[in-house]
Design an enzyme around this catalytic site. Structure first.
Site, short mmCIF file in Angstrom:
data_model
loop_
_atom_site.label_atom_id
_atom_site.label_comp_id
_atom_site.label_asym_id
_atom_site.label_seq_id
_atom_site.Cartn_x
_atom_site.Cartn_y
_atom_site.Cartn_z
N TYR A 40 13.64 30.67 9.06
CA TYR A 40 12.37 31.37 9.44
C TYR A 40 12.28 31.26 10.87
O TYR A 40 12.66 30.36 11.56
CB TYR A 40 11.36 30.52 8.73
N LYS A 98 1.01 -1.15 0.10
CA LYS A 98 0.02 -0.09 0.01
C LYS A 98 0.92 1.28 -0.03
O LYS A 98 1.95 1.34 0.35
CB LYS A 98 -0.98 -0.04 1.29
C1 LIG Z 1 -0.38 -2.11 6.93
C2 LIG Z 1 -0.89 -3.26 7.26
C3 LIG Z 1 0.14 -4.28 7.38
C4 LIG Z 1 1.36 -4.10 7.23
O1 LIG Z 1 2.02 -3.67 8.33
P1 LIG Z 1 3.54 -3.45 8.77
O2 LIG Z 1 3.80 -2.97 10.15
O3 LIG Z 1 4.01 -2.37 8.05
O4 LIG Z 1 4.35 -4.68 8.67
C5 LIG Z 1 -0.42 -5.60 7.70
N1 LIG Z 1 -2.04 -5.78 7.97
C6 LIG Z 1 -2.68 -4.80 7.68
C7 LIG Z 1 -4.00 -4.88 8.00
C8 LIG Z 1 -2.15 -3.38 7.69
O5 LIG Z 1 -3.01 -2.31 7.45
#
Ligand SMILES: *Cc1c(COP(=O)(O)O)cnc(C)c1O
Length: 391
Positions: free
Chosen positions: A280, A61
């Site tokens: 800034y 993702k």
């Molecule tokens: C993002 C996600 C993962 C992966 O998690 P990591 O901590 O990056 O390994 C696994 N399962 C679900 C449901 C997620 O949303």
């Protein structure tokens, strides 16, 4: 004086079509991002070996955690990864263009009126409510088969059926009629803290529920879950962060290989006298004569402004010529100033400094920004020159 003509634009649509995200030429770019696909594959293989005979999927993702969805999926599929998880339907469609035969799950659930798109691209929704299950069942009557996953909430309170809803569904005779349930899954709340009592609680609850339908494949572990002493691998694990080089065992040495290297170029150097301020808001004042370097990366590139040093926090760092050097003043949109006093050989315009890499792993970069490595990765900028090695 007449301007020197620049080379013309690349021909449209031909072999020179560029891949998104848009990358500028290395000599033009104030920062270079290198993604090591061999290290990505090595990380996936190491996790797959650890959990065998359970299956190791890949969570890709958010553009494969900012590293680039298509190159990551292509490399992982070539290495043998058969199952991919994304958050959004659009991401699933993108993965499908790269891997025509892989199994792809959409973690976000089933939005109304998206069923046909799921079917068209053979994407499996992760169903998280009675309504979503009913909605998928209505569609599934028209296709054969239309597998989906079911998400059980064992403590996160974000998505998924409550344990009671899950128990009813899994014990009723016709609860699961209409479509094949290809996966029962849940998600850890605090797997990066092995001592947290909620881990054992979630594992027990999930074990109890999956035992109601032991024939359905089950999945609980994210990256850190894979390293819990209980080994809650079930039939499939879902690592994301660890694939991209994040440490799934905070506090202990990182068993994974870093895959991201970010180098920014020094645009200018200057010397400031005691009492002069930088950036800034004049938040930093030179305590004495200091040599400073301004680099061409800022918060618009994902270098979170929260990584600016304050009275209470040290803020971010760069690595140059064998030393860690601190950020000084506020991080601005396109620029960061670092203190290179005493660095030898003396820093000069055009030099590259490391912002992420061997000497500054993403977990440290995240901590220095008052955040976590996950946010650093998924914020990686679009203006960098991107190069992929290996794969
Ligand atoms: C993002 C996600 C993962 C992966 O998690 P990591 O901590 O990056 O390994 C696994 N399962 C679900 C449901 C997620 O949303």
């Amino acid at each position: 004086m007449r301007p020197t003509p620049l080379p013309g634009p690349p021909p449209q649509g031909g072999r020179e079509r560029r891949r998104a995200p848009q990358a500028s030429a290395p000599a033009e770019a104030p920062a270079n991002l290198t993604i090591d696909l061999d290290a990505l594959v090595a990380n996936w293989r190491a996790l797959a070996a650890r959990v065998a005979p359970a299956e190791c999927s890949a969570v890709v993702k958010a553009e494969a955690y900012g590293t680039g969805l298509e190159p990551a999926v292509r490399a992982l599929a070539k290495a043998g990864c058969r199952t991919f998880f994304v958050a959004h339907l659009a991401e699933g469609r993108q993965v499908r263009t790269v891997v025509p035969d892989a199994t792809i799950y959409i973690l976000g659930g089933l939005l109304p009126e998206t069923e046909a798109t799921h079917v068209h691209f053979a994407l499996r929704p992760v169903l998280g409510s009675g309504e979503e299950i009913a909605q998928w069942r209505r569609l599934a009557a028209t296709c054969d088969p239309c597998p989906a996953a079911i998400h059980i909430d064992t403590g996160m309170n974000r998505l998924g059926l409550s344990p009671d809803e899950a128990r009813r569904l899994l014990t009723s005779d016709d609860g699961l009629r209409g479509f094949p349930v290809a996966l029962l899954m849940s998600h850890f709340v605090a797997s990066e803290e092995p001592e947290a009592p909620i881990n054992a609680h979630q594992i027990e609850l999930f074990e109890e529920l999956r035992a109601l339908r032991p024939e359905i494949p089950a999945s609980l572990a994210n990256s850190s879950g894979i390293f819990l002493p209980q080994r809650p691998y079930f039939d499939l694990v879902r690592p994301g962060y660890a694939l991209y080089g994040g440490n799934p065992t905070p506090g202990a040495p990182n068993p994974m290989r870093g895959i991201v290297k970010l180098q920014a170029r020094i645009l200018q150097c200057r010397t400031v006298e005691a009492g002069e301020t930088v950036g800034y808001g004049a938040t930093w004042t030179a305590p004495d004569r200091r040599r400073l370097a301004t680099i061409g990366t800022g918060y618009a590139d994902g270098f979170l402004r929260s990584g600016s040093p304050t009275d209470a926090t040290a803020g971010g760092q760069a690595f140059i010529a064998g030393s860690h050097t601190p950020f000084v003043g506020r991080i601005s949109m396109d620029l960061i100033v670092i203190d290179v006093t005493g660095v030898t050989p003396e820093a000069k315009a055009g030099d590259l400094v490391e912002l992420i890499g061997e000497h500054l792993p993403i977990d440290i970069v995240g901590r220095n920004a008052g955040s976590i490595g996950y946010e650093i990765l998924t914020s990686l900028g679009r203006r960098y020159h991107r190069a992929y090695i290996g794969g």
